[in-house]
Design an enzyme around this catalytic site. Structure first.
Site, PDB file in Angstrom:
ATOM      1  N   GLU A  51       5.745   4.116   5.099  1.00 42.17           N
ATOM      2  CA  GLU A  51       6.381   3.113   4.452  1.00 42.17           C
ATOM      3  C   GLU A  51       7.985   3.489   4.654  1.00 42.17           C
ATOM      4  OE1 GLU A  51       6.296   1.901   0.218  1.00 42.17           O
ATOM      5  OE2 GLU A  51       7.747   0.337   0.717  1.00 42.17           O
TER       6      GLU A  51
ATOM      7  N   ARG B 231      -3.095  16.041  -1.150  1.00 40.40           N
ATOM      8  CA  ARG B 231      -1.532  15.931  -0.636  1.00 40.40           C
ATOM      9  C   ARG B 231      -1.000  17.307  -0.762  1.00 40.40           C
ATOM     10  NH1 ARG B 231       0.729  11.858  -2.555  1.00 40.40           N
ATOM     11  NH2 ARG B 231       2.774  12.425  -2.375  1.00 40.40           N
TER      12      ARG B 231
ATOM     13  N   LYS C 298       9.680  10.126  -2.495  1.00 40.87           N
ATOM     14  CA  LYS C 298      10.666   9.352  -1.944  1.00 40.87           C
ATOM     15  C   LYS C 298      11.932   8.994  -3.269  1.00 40.87           C
ATOM     16  CE  LYS C 298       8.279   7.576   1.261  1.00 40.87           C
ATOM     17  NZ  LYS C 298       7.889   6.476   2.284  1.00 40.87           N
TER      18      LYS C 298
HETATM   19  P1  ATP Z   1       5.991   9.271  -1.610  1.00 40.40           P
HETATM   20  O1  ATP Z   1       5.140   9.338  -2.795  1.00 40.40           O
HETATM   21  O2  ATP Z   1       6.886  10.708  -1.315  1.00 40.40           O
HETATM   22  O3  ATP Z   1       6.931   8.095  -1.727  1.00 40.40           O
HETATM   23  P2  ATP Z   1       4.305   7.948   0.052  1.00 40.40           P
HETATM   24  O4  ATP Z   1       2.756   8.383   0.043  1.00 40.40           O
HETATM   25  O5  ATP Z   1       4.626   6.668  -0.963  1.00 40.40           O
HETATM   26  O6  ATP Z   1       5.126   9.108  -0.456  1.00 40.40           O
HETATM   27  P3  ATP Z   1       4.274   7.164   2.581  1.00 40.40           P
HETATM   28  O7  ATP Z   1       5.361   6.478   3.518  1.00 40.40           O
HETATM   29  O8  ATP Z   1       3.273   5.648   2.182  1.00 40.40           O
HETATM   30  O9  ATP Z   1       4.949   7.740   1.594  1.00 40.40           O
HETATM   31  O10 ATP Z   1       3.325   8.068   3.237  1.00 40.40           O
HETATM   32  C1  ATP Z   1       2.933   8.021   4.743  1.00 40.40           C
HETATM   33  C2  ATP Z   1       1.640   8.782   4.666  1.00 40.40           C
HETATM   34  O11 ATP Z   1       2.095  10.141   4.474  1.00 40.40           O
HETATM   35  C3  ATP Z   1       0.693   8.406   3.888  1.00 40.40           C
HETATM   36  O12 ATP Z   1      -0.468   8.308   4.746  1.00 40.40           O
HETATM   37  C4  ATP Z   1       0.479   9.729   2.854  1.00 40.40           C
HETATM   38  O13 ATP Z   1      -0.735   9.566   2.395  1.00 40.40           O
HETATM   39  C5  ATP Z   1       1.170  10.612   3.474  1.00 40.40           C
HETATM   40  N1  ATP Z   1       1.977  11.518   2.642  1.00 40.40           N
HETATM   41  C6  ATP Z   1       2.725  11.218   1.502  1.00 40.40           C
HETATM   42  N2  ATP Z   1       3.078  12.400   0.875  1.00 40.40           N
HETATM   43  C7  ATP Z   1       2.126  13.494   1.192  1.00 40.40           C
HETATM   44  C8  ATP Z   1       1.744  14.679   0.859  1.00 40.40           C
HETATM   45  N3  ATP Z   1       2.605  15.119  -0.052  1.00 40.40           N
HETATM   46  N4  ATP Z   1       1.073  15.369   1.513  1.00 40.40           N
HETATM   47  C9  ATP Z   1       0.367  14.851   2.402  1.00 40.40           C
HETATM   48  N5  ATP Z   1       0.496  13.766   2.726  1.00 40.40           N
HETATM   49  C10 ATP Z   1       1.340  12.799   2.330  1.00 40.40           C
HETATM   50 MG    MG Z   2       2.985   5.245   0.087  1.00 41.99          MG
END
Ligand code: ATP
Ligand code: MG
Length: 561
Positions: free
Chosen positions: A33, A257, A267
């Site tokens: 995102e 994760r 984020k």
């Molecule tokens: P955050 O919780 O930090 O805001 P998010 O999952 O909302 O992270 P996205 O931009 O939606 O952020 O994530 C993009 C991709 O990265 C998704 O497929 C998510 O599963 C993966 N991802 C995010 N954080 C991690 C992590 N700590 N370990 C592995 N994969 C991750």
């Molecule tokens: Mg997300």
């Protein structure tokens, strides 16, 4: 024995599908995102998605999951692309969930026509209360039995902007008593009058993650939609939408994760650190963002190796930060040229060294790589050594310089400390030594040994540099675990940045930022002998050199614990 060794569970799934002909090749996607900069957790996901595709001759799409206009921005879109490229990956196609808004809308209309979706006028609170709990069933909305015609009319008018934010939603009509809470009439669309960074004001209804994600995967024919474990309870719903719409069957798979100690990785929290100026920006070298690590001096290879090394788990765990540092040390040990710099200088005068004399001695650039050759470093009567490398009266186990004790100055001579000079407060201002001219190059012809070897710089040749000594941003292992009334900010390490002026050997005057083969700024990286790995910071200029400490040579925290 079969060759089935060391496959992770995703590789096993992929190989099975290839064997059974479920697909001819694989297509994965990385779906960020664009509401922030990528962090090391995303790097794990990138390495996994792109890595699997590469291993099996498939491809990976980059898809911006841009369904929330309020928090998204093109600044993030650009930084995400740069970070993925810097990590060494190239996507097959770049897509945006917003490209599918029209298709998603049509499919929503289709579900309404099948009696599988309805417009709900309840408030957010009413909807939440009506969902029930894990142990109690939910209650049907009073609007649940609207006719198809009424729903079609209202949904179209939602799209046309006739209603205010929050006044209506479109919900899937599934089962308000379903044991999986995700199935209790999940929200598909909400009204949001906000400008979107790509579609502008064209839309004022936006699809929710659960409705947008699987359908986007399906449109692109993603074979393996890999996400983190917390989405496992969403998978049945992912499958449900695809089945009801009879569209291309993408499948979702979950892995654990990446969590690392001494840091936060949401984020939202990283944005707060930036906005409230706890750090200098998203690329502050203490941030767990990819651009932060880059500025800190991490190599893409060291991050890829780390992600490979920690593997793919099905259960959540916390990875020790030291493993990431070790991955950097392993790589830089191979490639970083050695230089001498004194971070906390104290003056040394060699009384029996001729006053006007200077010598340019051979110093090895990288003992791990003889092809890097040697350079000349100047030696003279006045030098700097590290303050911590001298003790007036030292215990037996102290192998550095002390009164009456002989040590080696790297590449130069054996010296013995004879006396010290102090200021009024008793601080040492100068160490007076003698040297043995026969030990030139660092060895004694009579075979006598010394226990310590120190780095040094010639005082009159030394150049100054600002050196930023970073430590962990958080003082505790789990900064997210806080008592009531406190926040993760209370766990910040107050000493995470210390700035010193170092005395450096003159060859470091040439240290410059460069660019890599993708045009991305690339620091010059060095090992400052005995002190750690350092790199040029973008703030560095020829007139005012600035170095960042990437990491120490050994894990300095292991000793403390
Ligand atoms: P955050 O919780 O930090 O805001 P998010 O999952 O909302 O992270 P996205 O931009 O939606 O952020 O994530 C993009 C991709 O990265 C998704 O497929 C998510 O599963 C993966 N991802 C995010 N954080 C991690 C992590 N700590 N370990 C592995 N994969 C991750
Ligand atoms: Mg997300």
């Amino acid at each position: 024995m079969e060759e089935k060794q060391n496959l992770n569970f995703l590789e096993e799934i992929i190989e099975e599908g290839l064997r059974e002909g479920t697909y001819k090749s694989i297509l994965t996607r990385f779906p960020p995102e664009p509401n922030g900069y990528l962090h090391i957790g995303h790097a794990k996901s990138i390495c996994l998605n792109f890595g699997l595709a590469k291993k099996y001759g498939g491809k990976t799409n980059l898809r911006f999951d841009d369904t929330n206009p309020v928090k998204e921005d093109t600044e993030y879109v650009d930084s995400i692309q740069q970070d993925i490229r810097w990590l060494g990956f190239e996507w097959a196609g770049v897509h945006y969930a917003s490209d599918y808004f029209e298709q998603l809308y049509e499919w929503a209309v289709m579900l309404i026509k099948k009696g599988l979706a309805y417009v709900d006028d309840q408030t957010q609170e009413e909807i939440r209360a009506g969902r029930g709990t894990v142990t109690e069933p939910g209650k049907n909305s009073p609007y649940r039995d609207r006719t198809v015609e009424e729903n079609l009319d209202l949904f179209e008018r939602m799209r046309n902007g006739e209603f205010e934010d929050g006044s209506k939603v479109l919900r899937a009509k599934i089962d308000m008593a379903h044991p999986n809470m995700q199935f209790r009439d999940p929200i598909m669309y909400r009204i949001l009058h906000a400008e979107h960074h790509r579609t502008g004001n064209k839309w004022c209804i936006y699809p929710m993650y659960d409705y947008a994600h699987g359908q986007s995967d399906s449109i692109e024919h993603i074979t393996h939609s890999i996400c983190t474990l917390e989405f496992d309870i969403h998978r049945p719903l992912y499958d449900w939408f695809i089945a009801q719409l009879s569209i291309w069957p993408s499948h979702q798979y979950e892995f654990a994760r990446l969590n690392i100690n001494y840091t936060v990785m949401s984020k939202r929290k990283l944005l707060q650190l930036v906005k409230e100026h706890y750090v200098s920006g998203w690329d502050d070298p203490r941030m767990p963002t990819i651009c932060g690590f880059r500025r800190r001096g991490y190599t893409a290879e060291s991050i890829r190796n780390f992600c490979e090394d920690i593997g793919v788990a099905k259960r959540d765990n916390i990875i020790d930060y030291v493993r990431l540092e070790n991955s950097l040390r392993d790589h830089l040990n191979q490639v970083a040229p050695r230089r001498m710099a004194v971070l906390d200088p104290v003056r040394v005068v060699i009384d029996n060294y001729p006053e006007e004399q200077e010598e340019w001695l051979d110093a090895v650039n990288n003992p791990e790589n003889p092809a890097d050759g040697t350079r000349k470093v100047p030696f003279s009567r006045e030098l700097y050594i590290e303050r911590e490398d001298f003790m007036e009266v030292a215990p037996k186990k102290y192998f550095r310089l002390s009164l009456g004790r002989e040590v080696r100055l790297r590449y130069a001579y054996f010296v013995t400390a004879q006396s010290v000079e102090k200021d009024a407060e008793g601080n040492i201002t100068c160490i007076r030594c003698t040297y043995d001219p026969a030990t030139r190059g660092g060895d004694a012809p009579d075979g006598r040994k010394v226990k310590g070897t120190l780095h040094w710089v010639s005082a009159k040749h030394a150049i100054d540099a600002e050196v930023r000594l970073f430590d962990r941003l958080f003082a505790v292992e789990s900064p997210d675990d806080v008592e009531e009334g406190k926040t993760f900010l209370d766990n910040l390490n107050p000493d995470s940045l210390r700035v010193v002026t170092a005395k450096c050997e003159p060859s470091l005057a040439e240290a410059r930022m460069g660019v890599d083969d993708k045009g991305i700024p690339e620091p010059a990286r060095y090992q400052f002998e005995r002190m750690g790995y350092f790199c040029t910071d973008p703030d560095s200029t020829p007139e005012h050199l600035v170095f960042n400490r990437s990491c120490t040579l050994k894990d300095s925290w292991a000793k403390i614990k």
